[in-house]
Design a protein around this motif. Structure first.
Motif, PDB file in Angstrom:
ATOM      1  N   ILE A 169       0.880  -1.171   0.000  1.00 53.68           N
ATOM      2  CA  ILE A 169       0.000   0.000   0.000  1.00 53.68           C
ATOM      3  C   ILE A 169       0.915   1.217   0.000  1.00 53.68           C
ATOM      4  O   ILE A 169       2.141   1.081   0.028  1.00 53.68           O
ATOM      5  CB  ILE A 169      -0.951   0.017   1.221  1.00 53.68           C
TER       6      ILE A 169
ATOM      7  N   LEU B 234      -4.125   4.327  -0.974  1.00 50.69           N
ATOM      8  CA  LEU B 234      -4.241   4.253  -2.429  1.00 50.69           C
ATOM      9  C   LEU B 234      -3.835   5.548  -3.120  1.00 50.69           C
ATOM     10  O   LEU B 234      -3.283   5.522  -4.223  1.00 50.69           O
ATOM     11  CB  LEU B 234      -5.678   3.898  -2.831  1.00 50.69           C
TER      12      LEU B 234
ATOM     13  N   ARG C 245      -0.535  -1.030 -10.344  1.00 49.28           N
ATOM     14  CA  ARG C 245      -0.140  -2.137  -9.484  1.00 49.28           C
ATOM     15  C   ARG C 245       0.517  -3.253 -10.278  1.00 49.28           C
ATOM     16  O   ARG C 245       0.034  -3.663 -11.320  1.00 49.28           O
ATOM     17  CB  ARG C 245      -1.359  -2.658  -8.716  1.00 49.28           C
TER      18      ARG C 245
ATOM     19  N   TYR D 259      -3.120  -5.070  -0.853  1.00 43.41           N
ATOM     20  CA  TYR D 259      -3.334  -3.791  -1.513  1.00 43.41           C
ATOM     21  C   TYR D 259      -4.504  -3.001  -0.932  1.00 43.41           C
ATOM     22  O   TYR D 259      -4.658  -1.807  -1.234  1.00 43.41           O
ATOM     23  CB  TYR D 259      -3.588  -4.012  -3.004  1.00 43.41           C
TER      24      TYR D 259
ATOM     25  N   ILE E 166      -7.623  -3.112  -1.723  1.00 39.28           N
ATOM     26  CA  ILE E 166      -8.594  -2.727  -2.737  1.00 39.28           C
ATOM     27  C   ILE E 166      -9.354  -3.981  -3.139  1.00 39.28           C
ATOM     28  O   ILE E 166      -8.917  -5.099  -2.859  1.00 39.28           O
ATOM     29  CB  ILE E 166      -7.928  -2.078  -3.972  1.00 39.28           C
TER      30      ILE E 166
END
Length: 856
Positions: free
Chosen positions: A45, A182, A197, A622, A624
């Motif tokens: 992250i 993010l 990413r 991550y 997400i």
């Protein structure tokens, strides 16, 4: 006829390769205001206050985020957002005088109230800050006025300023802190621009920076984990610099090349032979000292690090002003080591386990150390572990005798005062030293205590202290002002600039490329619907419904099997994410946030319910949605798989047809030999060869990476060409061999002889009559190859540092991102089943005899 077809195939392939090469030769144009920096690890992250990963600070600390204070190169503390500070005589109050006119990248002002928010947030009960225990002495934080911040302590904390210089305590804004994982917002000389990413992280210059503005307009960090790919990227000019260069074996080559500048220096990583002080015989001081005398540090550095590294005699960085050189305390002396073992009661030695994590320094160093220990009678059995296994067995459960690991956290000598730490070292005198150090703010007294700490660790031979891990950096000689020599291992970009117009290149964007990708996906979907409609019309809805029911049952079974397998894999995702020094309360808070404190069966039903609605869950790493990650990676993996499959078909069919038609003749022998070579050549080796020839030597193409479909259709296709060739070559050899064999078997059938008797030419018979009946095994192989190419090209993705689906799965397994692993694997299982289903339906459409049988 054979000759003309062969010549046509050869010319077509040559023209295709030339066209693809020329299409991208001029893809890259210089932009002197931008630089591309390679880095081995990708940040999980982008918020250093929520994850201790070194890659976060490496790219963002000092560039995007800033703290109240910062480290000097020798570990001293310097002003940053705090211009100065005062310490009360009793050491219990710190008053910071903050800089004025500082703004965050979103325009919000930085002041004492914001600084209070940032520190209060780090200390909150539900905070996931991995280092919040370092501020546990803080009693209260007050904003006296807009420019003055006061920190009150419940007890003295001599290391408070050093702790505030860590990346975990950078200043964040109340308006943007939640989204920093993010879209990071800080006060530094660069703003966040884009995070692709698996591929890159891009920063742009902050024109409103409170200090001297950066000279670069843009900086892009490229994630390249494979050492060979790192070498190729530098030599091909794809990256302008590489921080923490991962291949010490080739580092000297850059030092001798006038195109490059290099930096060799120490880091904060003490590389040690960890000993389990809880277990006999390692709980015996004389045994530990014998092991220390058995170690030849210089030989270990030469063998494991190719000569790069600084020998150490204690757990302390050599660049620190308080460093004491204790390498002479235990000089390499096998004879003395044997005497000490005999005195300890082990004249014939003993056996131990040596559990090694994945890094090359540990694996190479482990072999050397095992040989050195064998000289004194200590028999070390090597066990190679993955990181998650190491964290579970060695760090968490203390199930080990010896291990090798580099401790990267700065000033982490206090870990030896923790009874629960994996070393198992517990000494009241050492704990008293650490307590006195924390209670002392006088610099002279602190330096004396730090020296005593080093002596105590060396005297007790707690571990085998090997070497300080080296900092190896390479960059374009024209790119000046980059900073690599610092405590936190960051890349300092504030003063970077080019001395010429040379720079790195990035392509222009094109929305047409994204439309092209959508068209491809629509065509695939339309083809699938057409196949279903044709099957339903020919064989009925009952037949099709039965096959679809099998698909659904297979999918449900796959979810259960994958979930169970993933859950029993050893390794704690939270431990992996939070690092070795993570605060226990922060780990508990993160485990609750991720839902890992829920019973496994309940987690399974929650996950499956989400799958039904298209929700694949949230990535642990991550943070997400997994669906977003999969969609991003499919933009690379799906076109690459289709491209490679197209090349496979274009290459295999002419070869297979010609070889079958000319069976037993010299041309058949030659083509069969080519097939054998294609089968024998590993695709990763072919990929490296293609890179060395076309990127490093000829500079026709880039060594790897993916510019994204937004850069244009042809630049994206061009970037996938070499990987597709590397993937397609062995697959084409397999397909051509299967096609040749199937055709030869078919050519002996009665209907083929009948067709010939009617006057049909050899190629007409081969194409019109033999090929449709020979396609059954070929279609089977094509279906299997597509499934493999979609996610099985992880090695090729690493060689060409492509952000594909295979690389995502590999990283997720290593990081124990269970949500990503189980979701992607289930999707891949379903894809395989769907492809098999489509191939099965295609049999009856292509083969006329099967159509006749189904029609009865």
């Amino acid at each position: 006829m054979t000759r003309s077809l062969s010549e046509y195939s050869a010319r077509s392939c040559l023209a295709l390769l030339i066209a693809l090469s020329l299409a991208g030769i001029s893809n890259y144009a210089c932009a002197a205001g931008s630089a591309t920096i390679g880095m081995q690890l990708e940040p999980p992250i982008l918020d250093p206050t929520a994850n201790p990963a070194a890659a976060i600070s490496e790219a963002l600390y000092g560039n995007v985020f800033e703290g109240l204070v910062k480290f000097a190169a020798d570990g001293a503390v310097l002003p940053q957002l705090a211009e100065s500070w005062d310490i009360s005589p009793d050491g219990l109050t710190y008053t910071f005088h903050l800089r004025r006119k500082v703004r965050f990248h979103d325009g919000k002002s930085f002041d004492a109230a914001t600084a209070k928010f940032a520190l209060d947030r780090a200390l909150a009960p539900d905070s996931v800050n991995p280092q919040k225990s370092r501020l546990q002495a803080i009693h209260g934080i007050d904003a006296i006025d807009g420019d003055t911040l006061r920190i009150s302590l419940r007890r003295r904390s001599g290391g408070l300023l050093q702790s505030l210089a860590w990346g975990s305590f950078v200043m964040v804004s109340p308006d943007s802190a939640v989204a920093n994982a993010l879209r990071p917002v800080g006060t530094g000389p660069f703003r966040f621009a884009e995070w692709r990413r698996g591929d890159s992280l891009t920063l742009v210059r902050n024109a409103d920076y409170w200090g001297t503005p950066a000279r670069l307009d843009q900086a892009t960090f490229k994630f390249i984990s494979d050492p060979s790919a790192a070498y190729a990227a530098l030599m091909a000019g794809d990256v302008d610099a590489f921080d923490n260069y991962p291949a010490p074996e080739s580092f000297a080559q850059f030092g001798a090349d006038p195109r490059f500048a290099v930096f060799v220096g120490p880091t904060e990583s003490e590389t040690i032979l960890s000993l389990n002080n809880r277990r006999p015989p390692l709980n015996n001081l004389m045994v530990r000292r014998a092991i220390a005398h058995a170690l030849d540090r210089n030989a270990i550095i030469d063998g494991a690090m190719f000569g790069y590294g600084t020998p150490i005699g204690s757990h302390f960085p050599p660049r620190n002003p308080a460093y004491v050189d204790l390498t002479g305390e235990y000089r390499h002396d096998a004879a003395k080591a044997k005497i000490l073992l005999a005195q300890a009661g082990y004249p014939n030695g003993f056996s131990v386990s040596l559990k090694l994590p994945p890094p090359s320094y540990a694996r190479r160093g482990g072999e050397i150390i095992a040989a050195q220990l064998a000289e004194i009678g200590v028999r070390a059995k090597i066990e190679n572990l993955e990181w998650a296994q190491w964290l579970d067995q060695v760090y968490a459960r203390h199930d080990f005798d010896m291990s090798i690991v580099a401790h990267a956290e700065p000033m982490d000598y206090d870990i030896y005062a923790r009874d629960d730490y994996y070393f198992g070292y517990s000494n009241p005198d050492f704990k008293a030293l650490i307590q006195a150090l924390d209670d002392t703010i006088d610099p002279v007294e602190r330096r004396d205590l730090l020296r005593r700490v080093q002596h105590k660790l060396a005297d007790d031979a707690v571990n085998g202290f090997l070497f300080q891990y080296p900092k190896l950096a390479v960059w374009n000689v024209h790119l000046q002002g980059l900073g690599f020599d610092n405590v936190l291992g960051i890349v300092e970009l504030a003063h970077a600039h080019y001395d010429t117009a040379a720079g790195s290149m990035r392509s222009r964007s094109s929305a047409a490329a994204q439309r092209s990708l959508r068209i491809v996906l629509w065509l695939i979907g339309a083809g699938a619907l057409a196949l279903l409609a044709l099957t339903a019309r020919r064989f009925g809805a009952v037949f099709l419904g039965g096959r679809l029911a099998v698909l659904i049952a297979s999918g449900l079974a796959a979810t259960a099997i994958v979930f169970v397998i993933v859950q029993v894999v050893p390794g704690d995702p939270v431990r992996y994410m939070m690092g070795l020094q993570a605060d226990p309360d922060a780990m508990s808070a993160l485990r609750h946030q991720l839902g890992l404190d829920i019973a496994p069966l309940q987690r399974y039903f929650i996950w499956v319910a989400g799958l039904v609605h298209g929700d694949f869950g949230l990535s642990y790493t991550y943070r997400i949605p997994v669906a977003t990650l999969i969609a991003e990676r499919l933009q690379v993996s799906l076109p690459l798989a289709l491209y490679a499959l197209l090349l496979t078909t274009v290459i295999a069919f002419p070869i297979g047809l010609i070889a079958a038609a000319r069976r037993g003749r010299p041309s058949d022998w030659m083509l069969t030999g080519l097939m054998q070579i294609g089968l024998a050549v590993p695709n990763f080796w072919l990929g490296l060869l293609l890179v060395l020839v076309f990127a490093v030597t000829l500079h026709w193409v880039s060594a790897g990476g993916f510019p994204g479909w937004s850069a244009g259709f042809w630049p994206a296709i061009h970037a996938l060409t070499l990987p597709a060739i590397a993937l397609a070559t062995p697959q084409a050899a397999i397909l051509a061999r299967v096609l040749r064999g199937s055709l030869i078997d078919t050519l002996h059938e009665d209907y083929i002889r009948t067709a010939r008797a009617k006057g049909g030419g050899e190629w007409h018979v081969l194409w019109r009559h033999a090929l449709p009946n020979a396609l059954i095994p070929v279609l089977t192989i094509l279906g299997m190859q597509f499934s493999f190419l979609l996610a099985g090209g992880v090695i090729i993705e690493n060689v060409f540092f492509l952000p594909g689906l295979g690389r995502l799965v590999f990283q997720a397994v290593v990081q124990r991102d269970l949500m990503v692993v189980q979701s992607v694997v289930v999707i891949l299982v379903i894809v395989v089943v769907l492809v098999t289903f489509a191939v099965d339906l295609s049999y009856v459409i292509i083969n006329p005899r099967l159509r006749a049988e189904r029609g009865r």
